[in-house]
Scaffold this active site. Structure first.
Site, PDB file in Angstrom:
ATOM      1  N   HIS A 119       0.826  -1.204   0.000  1.00 59.13           N
ATOM      2  CA  HIS A 119       0.000   0.000   0.000  1.00 59.13           C
ATOM      3  C   HIS A 119       0.868   1.265   0.000  1.00 59.13           C
ATOM      4  CE1 HIS A 119      -2.773  -2.949   2.069  1.00 59.13           C
ATOM      5  NE2 HIS A 119      -3.539  -2.512   1.098  1.00 59.13           N
ATOM      6  N   ASP A 129      -3.740  -7.838  -7.279  1.00 60.89           N
ATOM      7  CA  ASP A 129      -5.145  -8.118  -7.559  1.00 60.89           C
ATOM      8  C   ASP A 129      -5.403  -7.800  -9.032  1.00 60.89           C
ATOM      9  OD1 ASP A 129      -6.237  -8.734  -4.791  1.00 60.89           O
ATOM     10  OD2 ASP A 129      -5.257  -6.808  -4.456  1.00 60.89           O
ATOM     11  N   ARG A 141      -3.618 -10.457   4.403  1.00 57.94           N
ATOM     12  CA  ARG A 141      -3.969 -11.777   4.928  1.00 57.94           C
ATOM     13  C   ARG A 141      -2.748 -12.613   5.295  1.00 57.94           C
ATOM     14  NH1 ARG A 141      -8.352 -10.890   1.125  1.00 57.94           N
ATOM     15  NH2 ARG A 141     -10.347 -11.154   2.203  1.00 57.94           N
TER      16      ARG A 141
END
Length: 277
Positions: A35, A149, A186
């Site tokens: 991020h 992603d 995760r």
């Protein structure tokens, strides 16, 4: 100075005062180096950077980890401050969905029904719905998303193009741990043994991508994954860069999803196919 706001009224007030280009990085919190890389890329591009922190219930299925998804807003804000983010928008569920679950949502189309969409029905409809809302609320000129992603990134680009949303979508390469594991919120769920087993995913993709033949790439990746009994593969696929059928030559994408212990992980890498001589 990084300001933290929680309401759409505050957001509307603040973005209305921005004279130049606005960049947005959308997150569900539990921020990591991946991020932060997005934030840095946004800062290189734009003078005003917004980070959104919102765990979107619409993109979680009934048996997924919405309730236990990590919420670490205080640490997330500190990470944003360290990267010089101008505004953190951390709304409540009611602020994003004031009328409850929306009766009209985005349709992800055929590309939303393969790969992750086949394993997580409704996921991409929920994801695109909140992305579209946040693009409108932040009035972003450019938005940054990670390539980890990859299907999500592809669908967001398609949505922006098909619906004439005036925003540039920028993909940023996957950030990895020193051992090769793709960074993910995760990953914290993995036990030490699971973490070692999970390295099979990045290793399979890395070795597969050394081939320029599609079948050889898939066979190599498949064998590496099969040799790790703790990894339960959901899918392993080779697609074109738009997630369609790959051509005989040119850019392609190798994607994997698997469960390791109780944690579901995804990863992908680019590769280049060449026509057999």
């Amino acid at each position: 100075m990084t300001y933290v706001i929680h309401t759409r009224a505050e957001l509307a007030r603040d973005v209305a005062a921005v004279p130049g280009e606005i960049a947005v990085v959308m997150t569900m919190g539990a921020l990591h180096e991946g991020h932060r890389r997005l934030m840095r890329e946004a800062r290189k591009r734009s003078a005003f950077v917004i980070v959104t922190v919102f765990v979107n219930p619409l993109q979680f299925g009934p048996n997924e980890d919405f309730d236990k998804y990590p919420r670490t807003l205080e640490a997330d804000v500190e990470a944003c401050r360290a990267e010089g983010v101008d505004l953190v928008f951390a709304p409540s569920r009611d602020e994003i969905y004031p009328a409850g679950v929306p009766s009209i949502t985005m349709n992800a189309g055929p590309l939303g029904e393969i790969l992750e969409g086949a394993s997580r029905p409704g996921h991409f409809s929920g994801m695109l719905t909140v992305v579209q809302k946040l693009l409108m609320l932040t009035r972003a000129d450019v938005a940054f998303f990670g390539e980890k992603d990859f299907q999500q990134l592809t669908l967001i680009r398609r949505m922006a193009r098909d619906l004439e949303i005036d925003v540039e979508i920028v993909g940023v390469p996957t950030v990895r741990e020193p051992d090769g594991l793709a960074m993910s919120s995760r990953n914290r769920y993995l036990s030490p043994d699971d973490r070692r087993a999970a390295l099979a995913l990045s290793r399979a993709l890395r070795e597969g991508a050394t081939h320029t033949d599609a079948e050889a790439a898939l066979a190599t990746a498949r064998k590496i994954l099969a040799d790790e009994p703790s990894v339960r593969v959901d899918y392993l696929a080779l697609t074109g860069p738009d997630l369609g059928e790959p051509g005989e030559e040119g850019p392609a994408r190798l994607l994997v999803a698997a469960r390791v212990g109780g944690t579901r992980l995804i990863d992908n890498v680019p590769l280049t196919l060449e026509r057999a001589a």
